[in-house]
Design an enzyme around this catalytic site. Structure first.
Site, PDB file in Angstrom:
ATOM      1  CG  HIS A  70      40.249  84.836  38.694  1.00 30.11           C
ATOM      2  ND1 HIS A  70      41.237  85.766  38.453  1.00 30.11           N
ATOM      3  CD2 HIS A  70      39.624  84.659  37.511  1.00 30.11           C
ATOM      4  CE1 HIS A  70      41.188  86.134  37.191  1.00 30.11           C
ATOM      5  NE2 HIS A  70      40.221  85.474  36.590  1.00 30.11           N
TER       6      HIS A  70
ATOM      7  CG  ASP B  88      43.667  86.509  40.535  1.00 29.10           C
ATOM      8  OD1 ASP B  88      43.660  85.273  40.709  1.00 29.10           O
ATOM      9  OD2 ASP B  88      42.959  87.083  39.683  1.00 29.10           O
TER      10      ASP B  88
ATOM     11  CB  SER C 186      41.653  85.273  33.637  1.00 30.00           C
ATOM     12  OG  SER C 186      40.895  86.402  33.913  1.00 30.00           O
TER      13      SER C 186
END
Length: 697
Positions: free
Chosen positions: A62, A110, A205
Site C-alpha cells: 500500500h 500487503d 508502514s
C-alpha cells in the site's frame, strides 16, 4: 454484529504511505539499523522499508498509494540532513506487488518487493537484513522492536519524525488479535503486537519488526485499528508475517539471481571489469558456499577454469566485444549457460560425464566453435545464429543429441566425429545407438498481423488456424480467463485486471482450439507479474496493463512468434480498419467462451466520441476505442488481447458495457499501447532487453 464490523472496517488504517510513525519510543542510535530504508516520493518520506539484498527492498504494497514513483533512500538517520558520507539514493526499476494484493487499500497480501535500478553499496552505514525461515512462528510475549520516521504523536496535525525513532513492542497470541480485529486479521499471513500507547504510527508502514535475532526481520509494518489515533489501546498493531511470504519472495528474487557454486583449488580467478574504472582480482578457495557474480564486461578478457563437483552452475553474463574462454570439468551436475554474445569469439571445450548440458546462446556476427566430448548423457543446444560461421565438432558416445538452430544468412558446418567414435572398437555399439536430431528452423519473416474473464468476439468468424501466432491464452487451473500477446520470447503483454481471482496464471502459446493439445502448443508458467504501478485496484479502468515475465523462454516456431509494437506516442487516426481476436464469448448470453480462436474487423472511433459516451471512465491520453456497429467487437474472455492496426498491436482489450458487449451504443475501449511504451521498455530493460520493440521480431 454487522454494525460492529462496519465500524471496525472504517477504523482500520494501513500504517504507511505517509500514513504511519513511532509513538512512545526514543531516537535510535545513528546508523544502528543500517538495513532501514526511507521510501520517498518527491523528496517526501512516505514509508519505511528494509534492504534484503543489495538490489532489493522489502516493504508494504500500500506504500504505492498515490506515491509513484518511489525513491529508495539508504544509510539515512536524519532526513533533514544531507549526510553525504552515509546516504545513498536509488531509483526503483521494478515494483513487485504480491499478485493477490488486488486493491491498494486491501489489508491481506500487503507486501511488495522493489527491484533497485542500481545495486546498493554495502558498508557500515548500509547493510542487508536477514529473513526468517519459511513458516516459522514467533512465540507470544516475545520482546521485539520496530523503527521508522513516521509520526511521534497520534494527532492528525503531527508531522513525520526527522530522525529515526525506535520502540520496543510485545508479540501477541494470534487468537487475541482475531478476537479484536475479526476477519480483518488473517492468522496465516499476519502477526500482531499490543503495547498500549507505544508502537508505530503513520509513516512507518513497510518497516521491519525485529525480535530475538537482531539481524532477522520477522514482520512488515502493515496497519493499526483506529486511523485517527495510532495509540488507541483498544486495537493491536498488525504486521505481515514474512515467513509466510518467504517462498514468494524467493521466487521473485530468483528471477534476478546469477548464482555460481564452485570448488576452486589453488588457482587464480582473474576478472578485469570496466566498472567505475577499477580492476578486481580475487584469489579464492571457495568450499560449499554460494558465490554470486553480476558482471557487465566491456572489451576485456575473461578466463575461468573451474572444477565443479555435484552442484548447479548457472552463469548469466552480458559479454560485449571480448574473448571468453571457459574450460570446465563437470562431473554429475547440471550445467546451464545463457549468454548474450555480441561481436566476439566464443570457444568452449568441455568434458561432460553423466549429466545434462543445456546451452542457449544468441550469437550475432562472430565465430562460434564448440568441441565437446559427451559420454552417456543428454546434450541440448538451442542457438539463434545471425550472420556468422558456426562449426560443431562432437564425439557422441551413447547419448541423445538435440540441436535446434535458427539460421539466418550464415554458413553452417557440422562435423560430427562419429568416424573417430567408430575407430574405438570398444564403443562401436555406443556409436550405433547414438540418436542425433537436427532441427534447422529457417524463418524468412515473422508474422505480425492480428480478453479477464470479462471480455469474447461478437459478430466475427473463426480465424485460419495459427494465422495469429502471437496470440496467448491466459489460463487459471486449466480454464481460459484472458487473452494476451507475446511481445518478446520471455514476455507477454495483457490487462492488469486479468489477475482478478485468477492467480496464478499459465501462459498457453501456439493454440487454436483450446480443447485440443497439439504439437504447436507451449505451456509456460509466469515468474513475475508486472502490473503498472498506478493500477491500484483490480476494478480500476485506468492503467489497466500488465507484463508477464515467463519462467522459461518461449520457443519461436511457425506457430509461435512475437507481435510488433508501435512507437512511443504513435497516433492512430479514426476510421482505419483494425481487428481484434480472442477465445471469449460470442454473445452476451453465452455462459462460456469459444473453444477456437475468433476474430472480427473493427473501426477505430474518434476519441471525442468515446469521451462523450464514457465520460470520466475514458482517458483520452491512455485509451482508444472502436465502434460497435452491428454489435461487432470483443466480449467477456477477450481482455488483454491485442487490437491490431497496420500489422502492429496498437491496443489492449480493456472494457465495454458490462454484460452487454454487443450494445452498439457503447464503443469498446482499449489501453493505448503507444502511451505505455516507455513503461514497457523500462520493465523489459531490467531483464536485458536488447532489441527494438518498434520492429517485428
Amino acid at each position: 454484529m454487522y454494525l460492529y464490523l462496519l465500524i471496525l472496517l472504517q477504523l482500520l488504517s494501513s500504517a504507511g504511505a505517509s500514513e504511519s510513525g513511532i509513538v512512545g519510543g526514543k531516537i535510535a542510535k545513528p546508523h544502528s539499523r543500517p538495513y532501514m530504508v526511507s521510501l520517498q516520493h518527491r523528496r517526501r518520506h512516505v514509508c519505511g522499508g528494509m534492504l534484503i539484498r543489495e538490489d532489493f527492498v522489502l516493504t508494504s504494497a500500500h506504500c504505492l498509494k498515490g506515491s509513484y514513483p518511489l525513491t529508495v533512500v539508504l544509510g539515512a538517520h536524519d532526513l533533514t540532513e544531507k549526510e553525504k558520507k552515509s546516504r545513498q539514493e536509488m531509483k526503483v526499476s521494478h515494483y513487485h506487488r504480491h499478485p493477490l494484493h488486488q486493491n491498494i487499500t486491501q489489508l491481506s497480501y500487503d507486501i511488495m518487493l522493489l527491484k533497485l535500478h542500481t545495486n546498493a553499496t554495502l558498508n557500515k552505514y548500509v547493510k542487508v537484513i536477514g529473513l526468517p525461515d519459511k513458516d516459522k512462528r514467533i512465540p507470544a510475549r516475545t520482546k521485539c522492536s520496530v523503527a521508522g520516521w513516521g509520526k511521534t504523536k497520534p494527532d492528525i496535525t503531527s508531522g513525520a519524525a526527522d530522525v529515526l525513532m525506535e520502540v520496543e513492542v510485545t508479540m501477541q497470541f494470534n487468537f487475541e488479535c482475531v478476537n479484536k480485529l475479526k476477519d480483518s486479521f488473517i492468522s496465516s499471513q499476519m502477526i500482531c503486537t499490543e503495547d498500549g500507547q507505544k508502537d508505530f504510527c503513520e509513516g512507518d508502514s513497510g518497516g521491519p519488526v525485529i525480535c530475538k535475532h537482531k539481524n532477522v526481520a520477522q514482520g512488515i509494518v502493515a496497519f493499526f485499528g483506529n486511523h485517527l489515533k495510532c495509540d488507541d489501546r483498544k486495537f493491536p498493531r498488525v504486521y505481515m508475517n514474512i515467513s509466510f511470504f518467504k517462498s514468494w519472495i524467493e521466487e521473485v528474487i530468483h528471477g534476478y539471481t546469477f548464482t555460481l557454486r564452485v570448488l576452486l583449488l589453488g588457482q587464480t580467478f582473474t576478472l578485469r571489469v570496466l566498472l567505475l574504472g577499477q580492476t578486481f582480482t580475487p584469489k579464492v578457495l571457495l568450499l560449499g558456499q554460494t558465490f554470486t557474480l553480476r558482471v557487465l564486461l566491456l572489451g576485456q578478457t575473461f578466463t575461468l577454469r573451474v572444477l565443479l563437483l555435484g552442484q548447479t552452475f548457472t552463469p548469466k553474463v552480458l559479454l560485449l566485444g571480448q574473448t571468453f574462454t571457459l574450460s570446465v570439468l563437470l562431473l554429475g551436475q547440471t550445467f546451464t549457460l545463457r549468454v548474450l554474445l555480441l561481436g566476439q569469439t566464443f570457444t568452449h571445450r568441455v568434458l561432460l560425464l553423466g549429466q545434462t548440458f543445456t546451452l542457449r546462446v544468441l550469437l550475432l556476427g562472430q565465430t562460434f566453435t564448440l568441441r565437446v566430448l559427451l559420454l552417456g548423457q543428454n546434450f541440448t543446444l538451442r542457438i539463434l545464429l545471425l550472420g556468422q560461421t558456426f562449426t560443431l565438432r562432437v564425439l557422441l558416445l551413447g547419448q541423445t543429441f538435440t540441436l535446434r538452430v535458427l539460421l539466418l544468412g550464415q554458413t553452417f558446418t557440422p562435423e560430427a566425429g562419429l568416424a573417430a567414435c567408430q575407430a574405438l572398437s570398444n564403443h562401436l555399439d555406443l556409436c550405433q545407438s547414438t540418436t542425433m536430431y537436427l532441427y534447422l528452423l529457417i524463418l524468412l519473416q515473422l508474422l505480425s498481423s492480428a480478453g479477464a474473464s470479462e471480455s469474447g468476439i461478437v459478430g466475427g468468424k473463426i480465424v485460419k488456424p495459427h494465422s495469429r501466432t502471437y496470440m496467448v491464452s491466459l489460463q487459471h487451473r486449466g480454464y481460459h480467463v484472458c487473452g494476451g500477446m507475446l511481445i518478446r520470447k520471455d514476455f507477454v503483454l495483457t490487462s492488469a485486471h486479468c489477475l482478478r481471482n485468477a492467480y496464478p496464471l499459465t501462459v498457453v502459446l501456439g493454440a487454436h482450439d483450446l480443447k485440443k493439445w497439439t504439437k504447436s502448443c507451449q505451456k509456460i508458467q509466469v515468474s513475475h507479474y508486472h502490473r503498472h504501478p498506478l493500477h491500484e485496484n483490480a476494478t480500476q479502468n485506468s492503467y489497466d496493463i500488465m507484463l508477464l515475465k515467463l519462467k522459461t523462454t518461449a520457443r519461436l516456431t511457425q506457430y509461435v512468434t512475437v507481435v510488433g509494437l508501435p512507437k512511443e506516442d504513435e497516433h492512430i487516426p479514426a476510421s482505419p480498419k483494425c481487428s481484434v481476436a480472442g477465445w471469449g464469448k460470442t454473445n452476451s448470453n453465452n455462459k462460456q467462451g469459444s473453444d477456437v480462436l475468433m476474430a472480427v474487423a473493427v473501426m477505430v472511433e474518434d476519441n471525442s466520441e468515446c469521451k462523450t459516451v464514457w465520460q470520466k471512465y475514458f482517458d483520452i491520453n491512455q485509451m482508444m476505442c472502436t465502434r460497435t456497429t452491428g454489435g461487432k467487437g470483443f466480449c467477456q474472455g477477450d481482455s488483454g488481447g491485442p487490437l491490431i492496426c497496420n500489422n502492429k498491436a496498437q491496443g489492449i482489450v480493456a472494457f465495454n458495457y458490462a454484460e452487454r458487449c454487443d450494445d452498439s451504443q457503447y464503443p469498446h475501449v482499449y489501453m493505448k499501447i503507444p502511451f505505455f511504451m516507455p513503461w514497457i521498455k523500462e520493465v523489459l530493460h531490467g531483464y536485458g532487453a536488447n532489441m527494438s520493440l518498434n520492429k517485428q521480431e
